[in-house]
Enzyme design. Sequence first.
Site, mmCIF file in Angstrom:
data_model
loop_
_atom_site.group_PDB
_atom_site.id
_atom_site.type_symbol
_atom_site.label_atom_id
_atom_site.label_comp_id
_atom_site.label_asym_id
_atom_site.label_seq_id
_atom_site.Cartn_x
_atom_site.Cartn_y
_atom_site.Cartn_z
ATOM 1 N N ARG A 223 0.861 -1.189 0.000
ATOM 2 C CA ARG A 223 0.000 0.000 0.000
ATOM 3 C C ARG A 223 0.897 1.238 0.000
ATOM 4 N NH1 ARG A 223 -3.707 -2.533 -1.671
ATOM 5 N NH2 ARG A 223 -5.756 -2.843 -0.718
ATOM 6 N N HIS A 271 -1.529 -0.129 -9.855
ATOM 7 C CA HIS A 271 -2.242 -1.002 -8.905
ATOM 8 C C HIS A 271 -2.808 -2.247 -9.604
ATOM 9 C CE1 HIS A 271 -4.452 -1.025 -4.801
ATOM 10 N NE2 HIS A 271 -4.263 -2.255 -5.241
HETATM 11 N N1 LIG Z 1 -1.222 -4.232 -5.162
HETATM 12 C C1 LIG Z 1 -2.190 -5.119 -5.175
HETATM 13 O O1 LIG Z 1 -2.738 -5.418 -6.228
HETATM 14 C C2 LIG Z 1 -2.594 -5.790 -3.889
HETATM 15 C C3 LIG Z 1 -3.453 -6.884 -3.946
HETATM 16 C C4 LIG Z 1 -3.789 -7.525 -2.763
HETATM 17 C C5 LIG Z 1 -3.278 -7.089 -1.543
HETATM 18 N N2 LIG Z 1 -2.442 -6.007 -1.526
HETATM 19 C C6 LIG Z 1 -1.889 -5.543 -0.243
HETATM 20 O O2 LIG Z 1 -1.132 -6.592 0.356
HETATM 21 C C7 LIG Z 1 -1.351 -6.526 1.773
HETATM 22 C C8 LIG Z 1 -0.993 -7.845 2.433
HETATM 23 O O3 LIG Z 1 -1.974 -8.798 2.117
HETATM 24 P P1 LIG Z 1 -2.046 -10.201 2.889
HETATM 25 O O4 LIG Z 1 -3.248 -10.900 2.391
HETATM 26 O O5 LIG Z 1 -0.738 -10.897 2.806
HETATM 27 O O6 LIG Z 1 -2.256 -9.689 4.375
HETATM 28 P P2 LIG Z 1 -2.159 -10.516 5.738
HETATM 29 O O7 LIG Z 1 -2.324 -11.984 5.466
HETATM 30 O O8 LIG Z 1 -3.046 -9.848 6.711
HETATM 31 O O9 LIG Z 1 -0.635 -10.338 6.186
HETATM 32 C C9 LIG Z 1 -0.142 -9.149 6.684
HETATM 33 C C10 LIG Z 1 1.284 -9.395 7.159
HETATM 34 O O10 LIG Z 1 1.817 -8.144 7.617
HETATM 35 C C11 LIG Z 1 2.297 -8.306 8.946
HETATM 36 N N3 LIG Z 1 2.138 -7.071 9.719
HETATM 37 C C12 LIG Z 1 1.011 -6.369 9.976
HETATM 38 N N4 LIG Z 1 1.278 -5.312 10.770
HETATM 39 C C13 LIG Z 1 2.593 -5.360 11.013
HETATM 40 C C14 LIG Z 1 3.467 -4.556 11.781
HETATM 41 N N5 LIG Z 1 3.037 -3.491 12.458
HETATM 42 N N6 LIG Z 1 4.775 -4.891 11.829
HETATM 43 C C15 LIG Z 1 5.237 -5.991 11.172
HETATM 44 N N7 LIG Z 1 4.461 -6.796 10.427
HETATM 45 C C16 LIG Z 1 3.153 -6.483 10.357
HETATM 46 C C17 LIG Z 1 1.464 -9.402 9.538
HETATM 47 O O11 LIG Z 1 2.139 -9.913 10.668
HETATM 48 P P3 LIG Z 1 1.536 -11.158 11.490
HETATM 49 O O12 LIG Z 1 1.767 -12.338 10.570
HETATM 50 O O13 LIG Z 1 2.381 -11.206 12.690
HETATM 51 O O14 LIG Z 1 0.092 -10.874 11.715
HETATM 52 C C18 LIG Z 1 1.354 -10.353 8.350
HETATM 53 O O15 LIG Z 1 2.506 -11.161 8.263
HETATM 54 C C19 LIG Z 1 -2.818 -6.141 1.882
HETATM 55 O O16 LIG Z 1 -3.099 -5.557 3.130
HETATM 56 C C20 LIG Z 1 -2.973 -5.143 0.761
HETATM 57 O O17 LIG Z 1 -2.679 -3.862 1.263
HETATM 58 C C21 LIG Z 1 -2.101 -5.353 -2.667
#
Ligand SMILES: NC(=O)c1ccc[n+]([C@@H]2O[C@H](COP(=O)([O-])OP(=O)(O)OC[C@H]3O[C@@H](n4cnc5c(N)ncnc54)[C@H](OP(=O)(O)O)[C@@H]3O)[C@@H](O)[C@H]2O)c1
Length: 308
Positions: A223, A271
């Site tokens: 993001r 994006h």
């Molecule tokens: N560009 C695009 O097309 C696109 C598409 C889809 C998603 N995205 C982005 O990708 C992001 C990640 O998706 P996801 O499904 O992988 O999310 P997720 O499964 O919720 O994973 C988030 C990861 O970030 C870690 N995290 C959260 N807060 C943190 C902090 N303060 N310090 C350190 N680590 C932290 C979490 O740690 P824990 O494991 O310890 O909880 C987890 O490992 C989404 O939120 C979205 O913004 C972008």
Amino acid sequence: MINVQFAALPARWDTYREPLKRAFDEAGLTVDMRQDHPADQVDYVVYAPNSDLQDFTPYTRCKAVLNLWAGVEKIVGNQTLTMPLCRMVDPGLTAGMVEWVSGHVLRYHLDIDRSIAMQDRWEPVVPPLAFERPVTVLGLGALGSACAQSLARIGFPVTGWSRSAKEIDGIKCLHGDHGLKQALSEAEIVILLLPDTPATNNILNADTLAMLPKGARIINPGRGPLIDDAALLEALDSGQVGHATLDVFRVEPLPADDPYWAHPNVTVTPHIAAETRASTASQVIAENIRRGEAGEPFLHLVDRSLGY
Ligand SMILES: NC(=O)c1ccc[n+]([C@@H]2O[C@H](COP(=O)([O-])OP(=O)(O)OC[C@H]3O[C@@H](n4cnc5c(N)ncnc54)[C@H](OP(=O)(O)O)[C@@H]3O)[C@@H](O)[C@H]2O)c1
């Protein structure tokens, strides 16, 4: 009969109507899905945060809001949304992210830009092998861990960083402030797959960018607010960061006068890193409704206190 409200941009209805219907049938669910149920008759909302629906107060019997997007930052603070909120973890979206990240990592690793620019000269430069190129993935959730494992399979030494401690086969997993410093100090390529929360805002800033080895490359499909843009531009100008590939921004579409567009060491993509895929995502939605009806815990519940 289960009443499902489809609340997303109108164009999405055509994309999702048939795949969702198929998935409901396959899950043995009898569903009446519409865009115009009376709010107090709705059992589940299939939701995109850019839809017109922002006030959930009248959805008095709704058992869950099922997000079509992985990111929930636009909805997680909505005080009217008091029912469970589930984010999207879609195998199709994950596959897309793994492909996009792998492609951009390999572009950097193999210096593909150099080959493209050298079409008038025979000056061989042999790239190192993947095992000589440390890569760090910030965020080890659904997307970060899949990308980390895929990059490790190619041969990169992969370090991952998350909020809580983790163990993932083949990945050096770090967490906490000290872990971040270590994860960045070794990284020739950094991939950001963190959610947008108060704790991750500007996680890449002047201080943390300075922890990177000089010339490191940054890939951000997470993001926009994860990066302090002014600090990144400064680091790009000084050579501290060699190049950045940015898919997400604080303001989208990225305004025409944004310095990222013109910067020679920045690649902007609009994006498109990974989109939710209707056929696979519909199965996830159907499974969560099946769970809701069976009284089983929902998958991919958002923790409101953490914001993801
Ligand atoms: N560009 C695009 O097309 C696109 C598409 C889809 C998603 N995205 C982005 O990708 C992001 C990640 O998706 P996801 O499904 O992988 O999310 P997720 O499964 O919720 O994973 C988030 C990861 O970030 C870690 N995290 C959260 N807060 C943190 C902090 N303060 N310090 C350190 N680590 C932290 C979490 O740690 P824990 O494991 O310890 O909880 C987890 O490992 C989404 O939120 C979205 O913004 C972008």
